[in-house]
Design an enzyme around this catalytic site. Structure first.
Site, PDB file in Angstrom:
ATOM      1  N   CYS A 111      -0.574   2.080  -6.313  1.00 10.80           N
ATOM      2  CA  CYS A 111       0.883   2.149  -6.224  1.00 10.80           C
ATOM      3  C   CYS A 111       1.381   0.840  -5.635  1.00 10.80           C
ATOM      4  O   CYS A 111       0.777   0.292  -4.715  1.00 10.80           O
ATOM      5  CB  CYS A 111       1.320   3.318  -5.346  1.00 10.80           C
ATOM      6  SG  CYS A 111       3.126   3.479  -5.229  1.00 10.80           S
ATOM      7  N   GLU A 165       3.692   6.272  -8.110  1.00  9.33           N
ATOM      8  CA  GLU A 165       5.112   6.631  -8.082  1.00  9.33           C
ATOM      9  C   GLU A 165       5.511   7.028  -9.510  1.00  9.33           C
ATOM     10  O   GLU A 165       5.646   6.164 -10.385  1.00  9.33           O
ATOM     11  CB  GLU A 165       5.931   5.429  -7.580  1.00  9.33           C
ATOM     12  CG  GLU A 165       7.429   5.553  -7.753  1.00  9.33           C
ATOM     13  CD  GLU A 165       8.044   6.854  -7.225  1.00  9.33           C
ATOM     14  OE1 GLU A 165       7.837   7.188  -6.038  1.00  9.33           O
ATOM     15  OE2 GLU A 165       8.714   7.534  -8.011  1.00  9.33           O
ATOM     16  N   SER A 196       7.746  14.107  -7.431  1.00  7.81           N
ATOM     17  CA  SER A 196       7.958  13.597  -6.079  1.00  7.81           C
ATOM     18  C   SER A 196       8.198  12.098  -6.168  1.00  7.81           C
ATOM     19  O   SER A 196       7.430  11.374  -6.791  1.00  7.81           O
ATOM     20  CB  SER A 196       6.709  13.869  -5.228  1.00  7.81           C
ATOM     21  OG  SER A 196       6.839  13.267  -3.959  1.00  7.81           O
ATOM     22  N   ASN A 295      -1.991  12.743   7.384  1.00  2.06           N
ATOM     23  CA  ASN A 295      -3.436  12.781   7.187  1.00  2.06           C
ATOM     24  C   ASN A 295      -4.000  11.392   7.396  1.00  2.06           C
ATOM     25  O   ASN A 295      -3.705  10.483   6.632  1.00  2.06           O
ATOM     26  CB  ASN A 295      -3.768  13.263   5.778  1.00  2.06           C
ATOM     27  CG  ASN A 295      -3.430  14.724   5.606  1.00  2.06           C
ATOM     28  OD1 ASN A 295      -3.777  15.552   6.449  1.00  2.06           O
ATOM     29  ND2 ASN A 295      -2.714  15.049   4.550  1.00  2.06           N
ATOM     30  N   CYS A 338      -2.800  15.151   1.164  1.00  2.00           N
ATOM     31  CA  CYS A 338      -1.814  14.157   0.739  1.00  2.00           C
ATOM     32  C   CYS A 338      -2.116  12.788   1.315  1.00  2.00           C
ATOM     33  O   CYS A 338      -2.383  12.658   2.500  1.00  2.00           O
ATOM     34  CB  CYS A 338      -0.429  14.524   1.228  1.00  2.00           C
ATOM     35  SG  CYS A 338       0.032  16.175   0.837  1.00  2.00           S
TER      36      CYS A 338
HETATM   37  N1  SAH Z   1       4.898   8.211  -4.848  1.00  2.00           N
HETATM   38  C1  SAH Z   1       5.462   9.508  -4.742  1.00  2.00           C
HETATM   39  C2  SAH Z   1       4.479  10.616  -5.040  1.00  2.00           C
HETATM   40  C3  SAH Z   1       3.091  10.464  -4.516  1.00  2.00           C
HETATM   41  S1  SAH Z   1       2.940  10.495  -2.754  1.00  2.00           S
HETATM   42  C4  SAH Z   1       6.089   9.710  -3.380  1.00  2.00           C
HETATM   43  O1  SAH Z   1       5.918   8.862  -2.506  1.00  2.00           O
HETATM   44  O2  SAH Z   1       6.797  10.694  -3.228  1.00  2.00           O
HETATM   45  C5  SAH Z   1       3.065  12.238  -2.440  1.00  2.00           C
HETATM   46  C6  SAH Z   1       3.413  12.618  -1.013  1.00  2.00           C
HETATM   47  O3  SAH Z   1       2.320  12.354  -0.125  1.00  2.00           O
HETATM   48  C7  SAH Z   1       4.596  11.819  -0.480  1.00  2.00           C
HETATM   49  O4  SAH Z   1       5.529  12.623   0.168  1.00  2.00           O
HETATM   50  C8  SAH Z   1       3.908  10.888   0.462  1.00  2.00           C
HETATM   51  O5  SAH Z   1       4.799  10.409   1.386  1.00  2.00           O
HETATM   52  C9  SAH Z   1       2.820  11.760   1.042  1.00  2.00           C
HETATM   53  N2  SAH Z   1       1.803  11.004   1.776  1.00  2.00           N
HETATM   54  C10 SAH Z   1       1.408   9.731   1.545  1.00  2.00           C
HETATM   55  N3  SAH Z   1       0.474   9.354   2.453  1.00  2.00           N
HETATM   56  C11 SAH Z   1       0.264  10.427   3.261  1.00  2.00           C
HETATM   57  C12 SAH Z   1      -0.615  10.669   4.380  1.00  2.00           C
HETATM   58  N4  SAH Z   1      -1.452   9.740   4.831  1.00  2.00           N
HETATM   59  N5  SAH Z   1      -0.550  11.876   4.960  1.00  2.00           N
HETATM   60  C13 SAH Z   1       0.271  12.831   4.484  1.00  2.00           C
HETATM   61  N6  SAH Z   1       1.111  12.669   3.449  1.00  2.00           N
HETATM   62  C14 SAH Z   1       1.110  11.470   2.826  1.00  2.00           C
HETATM   63 FE1  SF4 Z   2       3.348   4.927  -3.449  1.00  2.00          FE
HETATM   64 FE2  SF4 Z   2       4.138   7.412  -2.779  1.00  2.00          FE
HETATM   65 FE3  SF4 Z   2       2.091   6.208  -1.492  1.00  2.00          FE
HETATM   66 FE4  SF4 Z   2       4.590   5.329  -1.122  1.00  2.00          FE
HETATM   67  S1  SF4 Z   2       3.772   7.381  -0.568  1.00  2.00           S
HETATM   68  S2  SF4 Z   2       2.776   4.051  -1.472  1.00  2.00           S
HETATM   69  S3  SF4 Z   2       5.458   5.633  -3.147  1.00  2.00           S
HETATM   70  S4  SF4 Z   2       2.136   6.814  -3.631  1.00  2.00           S
END
Ligand code: SAH
Ligand code: SF4
Length: 361
Positions: A111, A165, A196, A295, A338
Site C-alpha cells: 500500500c 487501499e 474500508s 495489533n 488487522c
Molecule cells: N486501506 C484500507 C483498508 C485496509 S486496512 C483502510 O485503511 O481502511 C484495514 C483496517 O485495518 C484499517 O482500519 C486499518 O486502519 C486497520 N489497521 C491497520 N494496521 C493495523 C494494526 N497494526 N492494528 C490494528 N488495525 C490496523
Molecule cells: Fe494502506 Fe490501509 Fe494500511 Fe493505511 S491502514 S497503509 S491505507 S492498508
C-alpha cells in the site's frame, strides 16, 4: 493467451462470448458454473454443448492465485498466503462466526499510503491486484472451506480490509464488487459487503454513484494535526472534506450509517479528550464506531491501549448516543489480525516457497 474467466464480470463474459460467436445465455450458464457452483473444469459443465466445452478448454481458464501457505488459528480463523507473482504475496482471511462467515479480502500488494501504525504500509506499494486476484480470493476460499450442511457457501460477508487501499484500485475493486453482488455469482447483499477506506474523497463519491456498498472509514484521529501524522493521506483530504464525503455517501448507501474504524494507540489517540473531540466531529454524520485494539508488529512505534482505556473511551461515545463496538481480536496467533497481514512479504515469499510442496502434499 488463455482468458482467465475470473477476470470477467457477467457483462465482460457476455462480450467475450459474443466475440466467439456464442449467445449471451451461454455466457450466463458458464458464469453460474464458475461462481455459483465453484466449478473450474469446463468438461464438468454438463449442460454445455460439447463443442463449446472444447472451445473453452482451448481458450479459457479459471485460475485464482496460487496458495503458498495456509494457517489455522485456535479460534477457527483461517489465513491463506497467496502468490501474486514477482516475489509478491497477499493474504486473505476467513473468520467463521456462528451466524455468518466473513472473508477479509486484499486489493493491492502492499500500500502506498504508509499509515504510521500499519505493517502493510511499511512495506510500500507493489501493485494493484487484478479482478481475478480479488474475486479469486472469494472463489477459492468458498471452495476450500466448503458448503455448509444446508448446501450454501460459507462466506456471507466480505470486508475489503486486507492489504491495500481498495479505492486506489478502483476499477478492479468495483468489477469484483459487482461479481460479489451478482445473483448469478455470489449474490451477497450490498449491506454485507464492506469497503474500508482511509478516505480517498473523490473515489468515495465514485463508489457511491457506481456501486454503493457498506462503507467503513478509517478515521483513527479526531483532528487534522493528529490524523496528518497517523494517516498521511489526510494531508490531501482533510477531515472537513472527509466528513462531507461521508454525508454524501449516505445519500445512496445501502446502510444508513458509516462505520468509523478507530485504532486504539496507547497515549496517542485514546484519551477522553480525543473521545469528546470525536463526538463533536461526527455530530452531523450518522455513524457507528468500531474500536480496534492495535495489533503490534516488529518495530511498530506504538502500543495497544490498555483494556480500561478502551472501555472508558467506548463508554464516552456510547453516552453521547453513538453505537460503539470494540473489535474482538481474531487470529492473532497466526498474525492474521488487522494490520499484521503479510509483513515482510518478500522475505516470507522466499521462505514459504520452500514449503509449497509441504502444504500441497
Ligand atoms: N486501506 C484500507 C483498508 C485496509 S486496512 C483502510 O485503511 O481502511 C484495514 C483496517 O485495518 C484499517 O482500519 C486499518 O486502519 C486497520 N489497521 C491497520 N494496521 C493495523 C494494526 N497494526 N492494528 C490494528 N488495525 C490496523
Ligand atoms: Fe494502506 Fe490501509 Fe494500511 Fe493505511 S491502514 S497503509 S491505507 S492498508
Amino acid at each position: 493467451m488463455q482468458q482467465n474467466l475470473l477476470d470477467l464480470d457477467l457483462a465482460g463474459l457476455t462480450a467475450w462470448f459474443a466475440e466467439m460467436g456464442e449467445k449471451p445465455f451461454r455466457a450466463k450458464q458458464v458464469f453460474r458454473w464458475v461462481h455459483k457452483a465453484g466449478e473450474p473444469d469446463f468438461e464438468a459443465m454438463s449442460d454445455l454443448a460439447l463443442s463449446l466445452r472444447s472451445k473453452l478448454v482451448e481458450r479459457a481458464t479459471v485460475a485464482s492465485p496460487e496458495v503458498m501457505r495456509e494457517e489455522l488459528s485456535a479460534d477457527g480463523t483461517r489465513k491463506w498466503l497467496l502468490n501474486v507473482g514477482t516475489g509478491n504475496a497477499v493474504e486473505t482471511v476467513f473468520i467463521p462466526e456462528t451466524d455468518r462467515g466473513t472473508l477479509c479480502v486484499s486489493t493491492q500488494a502492499g500500500c502506498a499510503l504508509d499509515c504510521a501504525f500499519c505493517s502493510t504500509g511499511k512495506q510500500g506499494f507493489n501493485r494493484n491486484l487484478s479482478v481475478a486476484e480479488i474475486i479469486g480470493q472469494l472463489w477459492w476460499a468458498n471452495r476450500e472451506v466448503g458448503k455448509n450442511s444446508e448446501g450454501n457457501w460459507p462466506i456471507t460477508n466480505v470486508v475489503m480490509m486486507g492489504m491495500g487501499e481498495p479505492l486506489l484500485n478502483f476499477d478492479n475493486t468495483v468489477t469484483a464488487l459487482r461479481m460479489m453482488l451478482d445473483d448469478h455469482a455470489y449474490g451477497l447483499s450490498r449491506r454485507r459487503v464492506t469497503v474500508s477506506t482511509s478516505g480517498i474523497v473523490p473515489a468515495m463519491d465514485r463508489l457511491r454513484d457506481e456501486c454503493p456498498v457498506a462503507l467503513a472509514v478509517s478515521l483513527h484521529a479526531p483532528n487534522d494535526a493528529l490524523r496528518d501524522q497517523l494517516v498521511p493521506i489526510n494531508q490531501k483530504y482533510p477531515l472537513r472534506e472527509l466528513m462531507a464525503a461521508c454525508q454524501r455517501y449516505l445519500e445512496k448507501a445501502p446502510r444508513d450509517f458509516i462505520t468509523f474504524e478507530y485504532i486504539m494507540l496507547d497515549g496517542v489517540n485514546d484519551t477522553l479528550k480525543h473521545a469528546r473531540e470525536l463526538i463533536a466531529l461526527t455530530r452531523d454524520t450518522p455513524c457507528k464506531f468500531n474500536l480496534i485494539p492495535f495489533n503490534p508488529f516488529p518495530q511498530a512505534p506504538y502500543q495497544r491501549s490498555p483494556a480500561d482505556s478502551v472501555r472508558r473511551f467506548a463508554e464516552t461515545l456510547i453516552e453521547a448516543g453513538i453505537v460503539t463496538t470494540t473489535r474482538k481480536v481474531r487470529g492473532d496467533d497466526i498474525a492474521a489480525a488487522c494490520g499484521q497481514l503479510a509483513g515482510q512479504v518478500q522475505d516470507k515469499t522466499k521462505r514459504t516457497a520452500l514449503r509449497i510442496q509441504e502444504v500441497r502434499g
